[in-house]
Scaffold this motif. Structure first.
Motif, mmCIF file in Angstrom:
data_model
loop_
_atom_site.group_PDB
_atom_site.id
_atom_site.type_symbol
_atom_site.label_atom_id
_atom_site.label_comp_id
_atom_site.label_asym_id
_atom_site.label_seq_id
_atom_site.Cartn_x
_atom_site.Cartn_y
_atom_site.Cartn_z
ATOM 1 N N ASP A 73 0.824 -1.206 0.000
ATOM 2 C CA ASP A 73 0.000 0.000 0.000
ATOM 3 C C ASP A 73 0.864 1.264 0.000
ATOM 4 O O ASP A 73 0.456 2.306 0.511
ATOM 5 C CB ASP A 73 -0.964 0.013 1.184
ATOM 6 C CG ASP A 73 -0.248 0.110 2.533
ATOM 7 O OD1 ASP A 73 0.998 0.000 2.561
ATOM 8 O OD2 ASP A 73 -0.938 0.301 3.553
ATOM 9 N N ASN A 79 -1.770 -2.492 -4.010
ATOM 10 C CA ASN A 79 -1.603 -2.911 -5.395
ATOM 11 C C ASN A 79 -0.584 -4.036 -5.452
ATOM 12 O O ASN A 79 0.312 -4.121 -4.609
ATOM 13 C CB ASN A 79 -1.137 -1.744 -6.270
ATOM 14 C CG ASN A 79 -2.284 -0.896 -6.780
ATOM 15 O OD1 ASN A 79 -2.955 -1.260 -7.748
ATOM 16 N ND2 ASN A 79 -2.527 0.234 -6.125
ATOM 17 N N THR A 94 0.050 -3.515 -10.710
ATOM 18 C CA THR A 94 -1.244 -2.860 -10.896
ATOM 19 C C THR A 94 -1.142 -1.465 -10.312
ATOM 20 O O THR A 94 -0.307 -1.206 -9.443
ATOM 21 C CB THR A 94 -2.383 -3.640 -10.218
ATOM 22 O OG1 THR A 94 -2.159 -3.680 -8.790
ATOM 23 C CG2 THR A 94 -2.471 -5.064 -10.756
ATOM 24 N N SER A 96 -4.114 0.688 -9.325
ATOM 25 C CA SER A 96 -5.441 1.180 -8.980
ATOM 26 C C SER A 96 -5.334 2.280 -7.940
ATOM 27 O O SER A 96 -4.573 2.173 -6.975
ATOM 28 C CB SER A 96 -6.314 0.046 -8.444
ATOM 29 O OG SER A 96 -7.569 0.542 -8.023
ATOM 30 N N ASN A 99 -9.366 0.828 -5.819
ATOM 31 C CA ASN A 99 -9.704 -0.521 -5.376
ATOM 32 C C ASN A 99 -8.459 -1.281 -4.929
ATOM 33 O O ASN A 99 -7.504 -1.407 -5.695
ATOM 34 C CB ASN A 99 -10.394 -1.292 -6.506
ATOM 35 C CG ASN A 99 -11.672 -0.611 -6.970
ATOM 36 O OD1 ASN A 99 -12.424 -0.089 -6.161
ATOM 37 N ND2 ASN A 99 -11.894 -0.618 -8.273
ATOM 38 N N ALA A 100 -8.478 -1.765 -3.704
ATOM 39 C CA ALA A 100 -7.359 -2.559 -3.201
ATOM 40 C C ALA A 100 -7.206 -3.811 -4.050
ATOM 41 O O ALA A 100 -8.164 -4.551 -4.264
ATOM 42 C CB ALA A 100 -7.597 -2.930 -1.742
ATOM 43 N N THR A 101 -5.998 -4.039 -4.538
ATOM 44 C CA THR A 101 -5.707 -5.160 -5.428
ATOM 45 C C THR A 101 -4.616 -6.010 -4.787
ATOM 46 O O THR A 101 -3.526 -5.515 -4.502
ATOM 47 C CB THR A 101 -5.247 -4.662 -6.807
ATOM 48 O OG1 THR A 101 -6.251 -3.774 -7.340
ATOM 49 C CG2 THR A 101 -5.052 -5.817 -7.765
ATOM 50 N N SER A 116 -6.472 -10.241 -7.165
ATOM 51 C CA SER A 116 -7.845 -10.196 -6.668
ATOM 52 C C SER A 116 -8.175 -8.786 -6.217
ATOM 53 O O SER A 116 -7.354 -8.117 -5.592
ATOM 54 C CB SER A 116 -8.012 -11.167 -5.491
ATOM 55 O OG SER A 116 -9.308 -11.080 -4.923
ATOM 56 N N ALA A 117 -9.389 -8.325 -6.571
ATOM 57 C CA ALA A 117 -9.816 -6.978 -6.165
ATOM 58 C C ALA A 117 -11.332 -6.924 -6.103
ATOM 59 O O ALA A 117 -12.026 -7.626 -6.850
ATOM 60 C CB ALA A 117 -9.287 -5.937 -7.151
ATOM 61 N N ASP A 118 -11.853 -6.097 -5.204
ATOM 62 C CA ASP A 118 -13.292 -5.838 -5.191
ATOM 63 C C ASP A 118 -13.540 -4.476 -5.820
ATOM 64 O O ASP A 118 -12.630 -3.887 -6.428
ATOM 65 C CB ASP A 118 -13.868 -5.936 -3.784
ATOM 66 C CG ASP A 118 -13.324 -4.863 -2.842
ATOM 67 O OD1 ASP A 118 -12.578 -3.967 -3.302
ATOM 68 O OD2 ASP A 118 -13.638 -4.908 -1.630
ATOM 69 N N ASN A 119 -14.746 -3.965 -5.686
ATOM 70 C CA ASN A 119 -15.089 -2.682 -6.298
ATOM 71 C C ASN A 119 -15.507 -1.691 -5.218
ATOM 72 O O ASN A 119 -16.612 -1.767 -4.687
ATOM 73 C CB ASN A 119 -16.227 -2.871 -7.308
ATOM 74 C CG ASN A 119 -16.562 -1.599 -8.077
ATOM 75 O OD1 ASN A 119 -15.738 -0.683 -8.126
ATOM 76 N ND2 ASN A 119 -17.741 -1.528 -8.657
ATOM 77 N N SER A 125 -15.125 -9.723 -4.203
ATOM 78 C CA SER A 125 -13.827 -9.857 -4.857
ATOM 79 C C SER A 125 -13.941 -10.650 -6.153
ATOM 80 O O SER A 125 -14.647 -11.659 -6.221
ATOM 81 C CB SER A 125 -12.838 -10.549 -3.917
ATOM 82 O OG SER A 125 -12.666 -9.790 -2.738
#
Length: 241
Positions: A73, A79, A94, A96, A99-101, A116-119, A125
């Motif tokens: 982070d 990311n 990544t 982003s 969104n935490a990836t 993996s990531a959510d929105n 996820s």
């Protein structure tokens, strides 16, 4: 001095002598002086970087063992990144800003990566493929879908993902081809928690929560489609003392 006073003095004298001697001795059990502690401001407290590793089911090292997959982070949002095994700063995989990836796995035979990531923190996820050119492809699309990586096959030609796209309450298992990313549902779930799969893709380990104090383990034979999972052992009862 009367005899009674002399008698009382003789009785009290030893005790008074002991009290006087004790008062002259240092306290053996006195606590040490408290050490001084450094103080930090809030900016220093929050100016930290967190790191996370892939799960044990994924490949953390690249094919040539030169890169270690992780998530950081450092940008303010988690990311995926590649950390040089020889030392140096992580290279972002990544980027982003919202969104935490998180890192999931390297591919076993090339430079592709699963993340993996959510929105927006919705906890739904999805599993994404990051190509070697940096492009991201959602392998589990859908507005209400939640998915997770399960494992790799022993030969590295297949990976499995669980997703609730068919039924929001159940996570089915899909086998994905490494070559063309085509997929096939290999287990339709009905109230179990998917725990593990064998490297040849023949058996699936499942658990079922019966109550807060009891759970059961089942095995599903994936070579027999739609076959009901079976419980391989009798109930376990702790020994009573």
């Amino acid at each position: 001095m009367s005899n009674s006073v002399r008698a009382l003095a003789s009785v009290l004298a030893p005790g008074l002598a002991l009290l006087a001697l004790g008062a002259c001795q240092p306290e053996a059990d006195a606590p040490p002086a408290a050490a001084a502690h450094a103080l930090y401001d809030a900016e220093t407290f929050f100016n930290t970087t967190s790191l996370s590793m892939p799960s044990g089911a994924g490949y953390a090292f690249s094919l040539d063992d030169a890169q270690l997959l992780l998530a950081t982070d450092a940008s303010g949002v988690f990311n995926a990144a590649a950390l040089p095994a020889a030392g140096g700063a992580p290279a972002p995989l990544t980027q982003s800003a919202a969104n935490a990836t998180f890192a999931v796995s390297y591919f076993p035979a090339d430079g592709r990566v699963l993340v993996s990531a959510d929105n927006g923190g919705d906890e739904l996820s999805h599993v994404f493929l990051r190509s070697e050119d940096g492009a991201l492809v959602d392998l589990t699309p859908g507005d209400k879908v939640k998915a997770a990586f399960l494992d790799w096959s022993d030969d590295g030609k297949t990976f499995w993902i669980t997703t609730n796209e068919r039924d929001p309450q159940s996570f089915d298992v899909y086998a994905y081809s490494v070559d063309d990313l085509s997929r096939k549902r290999v287990f339709e779930n009905d109230g179990y928690f998917v725990s593990a799969i064998t490297g040849d893709g023949r058996r699936l380990a499942l658990t079922k929560e019966i109550s807060s104090a009891k759970s059961e383990v089942y095995l599903a034979d994936l070579t027999k489609p739609r076959a009901a999972p079976v419980r391989p052992q009798r109930d376990f009862h702790p020994r009573r003392r």
